[in-house]
Enzyme design. Structure first.
Site, PDB file in Angstrom:
ATOM      1  N   ASP A 203       0.478  -0.978   0.197  1.00  0.00           N
ATOM      2  CA  ASP A 203      -0.353   0.161   0.092  1.00  0.00           C
ATOM      3  C   ASP A 203       0.969   0.959   0.545  1.00  0.00           C
ATOM      4  O   ASP A 203       0.564   2.382  -0.523  1.00  0.00           O
ATOM      5  CB  ASP A 203      -0.875  -0.019   1.698  1.00  0.00           C
ATOM      6  CG  ASP A 203      -1.780   1.146   1.249  1.00  0.00           C
ATOM      7  OD1 ASP A 203      -2.633   1.050   0.915  1.00  0.00           O
ATOM      8  OD2 ASP A 203      -1.342   2.021   1.877  1.00  0.00           O
ATOM      9  N   LYS A 207       1.508   4.469  -2.827  1.00  0.00           N
ATOM     10  CA  LYS A 207       1.857   5.695  -2.206  1.00  0.00           C
ATOM     11  C   LYS A 207       3.020   6.575  -3.209  1.00  0.00           C
ATOM     12  O   LYS A 207       2.533   7.909  -3.430  1.00  0.00           O
ATOM     13  CB  LYS A 207       1.161   6.158  -0.722  1.00  0.00           C
ATOM     14  CG  LYS A 207       0.188   5.706  -0.594  1.00  0.00           C
ATOM     15  CD  LYS A 207      -0.436   5.503   0.610  1.00  0.00           C
ATOM     16  CE  LYS A 207      -1.805   4.804   1.338  1.00  0.00           C
ATOM     17  NZ  LYS A 207      -2.078   4.416   2.521  1.00  0.00           N
TER      18      LYS A 207
END
Ligand code: NAP
Ligand code: HSE
Length: 428
Positions: A203, A207
């Site tokens: 994750d 980003k």
């Protein structure tokens, strides 16, 4: 003049979708003053209608048919908070191609197909906005695209995953074990549907890819980012970090270097006095270095229902203003450069190593010579626990290229005096 009412569809009514639904209602009294129009969530797409019924005032807004939304000419804005690559990707492509503005929190999709989707939005003169995809409630996408656009940005570094920061904080400050801390993060709505994405650094890697693309104007996808997670961090490593005046954090880095763009996510022992060391719980923080602005730091809640809804609604308001004024969307392809991506082996760090070895004369000298032969110099070495005929050692290296360390580790693994797989954590 007749009151303008913008009609939107909300795709997903989980943690973030529920927050968006609540915030639309909380903002209702001020909506017209802020936007010059009102905003109605006309349809909400879910899989399970029964489960969602208690979450909305009027269950007739619920549907499990995307086609019904696509065919509704009144819907001008689509808010995608379902997550995942498909079917979200298809729905977003169809929404953009049919002239709808799209707001999404979907970092999985943006980190893989963001450039293609941005170009599609540009072609169709609509907005594709994704502030909520990075660092929850923190405004970072808009600053990278707009407020800092007059800078040559060379570095971004930060904590961009709320779940792992929450877990590491609980382990460090309360001595909690990894499993129960992860369960708490899930209950609080911070974790992804599959929390492996959080704990293995995927994750945060997504980003970093999104931020690097915008900051360096070069295509960077998730596949380009080197990722390591926190699942193998133990209380022993947290204690060792504390002994050398450090805390362990999951750090994301995007750097423009002479050797190309360096993009990575991994746990790191950072000095206790470093501003990122005191970013706790679900909070995130992102440093950006630009040639004109110098250093800027963004700080706030990186996950959770209302902070993420806040980021989504900022984008919804921006798209609604465009619609109210009868203007076209202003999405622009951010990439006008094509810099190479640096290989992980060429990245330079200091490392902490912990391993169990034979407790007999000459072992430390042998380990030191393996490191020395590979150009790895030792800054600090401590023998920690001695048990029967084995000892646990902890050492910190000087700065070294990753491939030199990897060669030394290969040799260690083949040596009978090394009894455990070495734990390796970068040190700032
Ligand atoms: P979530 O709680 O799992 O909710 C997902 C929602 O989408 C559910 O209502 C689900 O409906 C619906 N959905 C999923 N697949 C669907 C499909 N194929 N068709 C129709 N509905 C579907 O997820 P979340 O935490 O809200 O996250 C949503 C998105 O926001 C993800 O992209 C995530 O990465 C991103 N995000 C989350 C946070 C956070 O703090 N949670 C922060 C920033 C960004 P059913 O329940 O009926 O299956
Ligand atoms: N699972 C993500 C996190 C949600 O923990 O940071 C916010 O993007």
């Amino acid at each position: 003049m007749a009151k303008r009412e913008i009609k939107a569809a909300l795709l997903g009514l989980g943690t973030v979708g529920s927050g968006v639904y609540k915030l639309v209602h909380m903002q209702e009294p001020e909506m017209e003053s802020k936007l010059g129009s009102t905003l109605q969530i006309k349809k909400v797409l879910v899989r399970n209608l029964e489960k969602a019924a208690s979450k909305v005032e009027d269950p007739s807004v619920l549907t499990n048919s995307w086609q019904e939304i696509l065919d509704d000419p009144e819907i001008e804005l689509v808010i995608e908070v379902m997550g995942g690559i498909e079917p979200a990707g298809t729905y977003i492509r169809q929404a953009l191609s049919s002239g709808r503005h799209v707001v999404t929190a979907n970092k999985d999709l943006i980190a893989e197909q963001g450039l293609e989707l941005t170009r599609l939005a540009q072609e169709n003169e609509v907005d594709l906005l994704f502030e909520a995809a990075v660092a929850g409630g923190i405004p970072i996408i808009d600053p990278l695209k707009n407020s800092l656009s007059a800078n040559h940005i060379t570095e971004i570094m930060g904590i961009v995953n709320g779940t792992t920061n929450f877990i590491l904080t609980k382990m460090t400050e309360e001595g909690m074990d990894f499993g129960p801390a992860l369960e708490m993060a899930q209950q609080l709505g911070y974790a992804e549907a599959d929390p492996t994405a959080d704990v293995e650094g995927l994750d945060a890697g997504r980003k970093v890819a999104i931020m690097a693309t915008l900051a360096f104007h070069t295509p960077v996808t998730f596949r380009d980012v080197y990722t390591e997670g926190i699942s193998s961090i133990s209380s022993k490593d947290i204690a060792s970090a504390s002994e050398i005046g450090r805390k362990i954090k999951l750090i994301g880095v995007a750097k423009e270097t002479s050797g190309g763009v360096e993009v990575r996510v991994h746990p790191m022992m950072i000095p206790a006095e470093h501003p990122l060391a005191n970013v706790s719980g679900s909070f995130n923080a992102v440093f950006v270095h630009g040639d004109a602005v110098d250093d800027v730091m963004f700080y706030g809640r990186g996950a959770g229902e209302m902070p993420t809804a806040s980021a989504i609604m900022g984008d919804v308001f921006a798209a609604a203003k465009t619609l109210t004024r009868g203007m076209k969307g202003s999405t622009m392809d951010p990439c006008y450069r094509n810099l190479p991506i640096k290989k992980p082996e060429d990245m330079v760090s200091r490392y902490y190593l912990r391993m169990s070895v034979d407790d007999k004369p000459g072992v430390l000298a042998t380990l030191a010579s393996v490191l020395g032969n590979n150009g790895v110099s030792i800054q600090q070495l401590v023998q920690k626990v001695r048990k029967e005929d084995s000892a646990e050692i902890m050492l910190v290296t000087d700065l070294v290229k990753e491939y030199h360390l990897k060669d030394a580790l290969l040799t260690f693994r083949a040596m009978s005096i090394v009894r455990s797989e070495p734990v390796v954590i970068r040190v700032l």
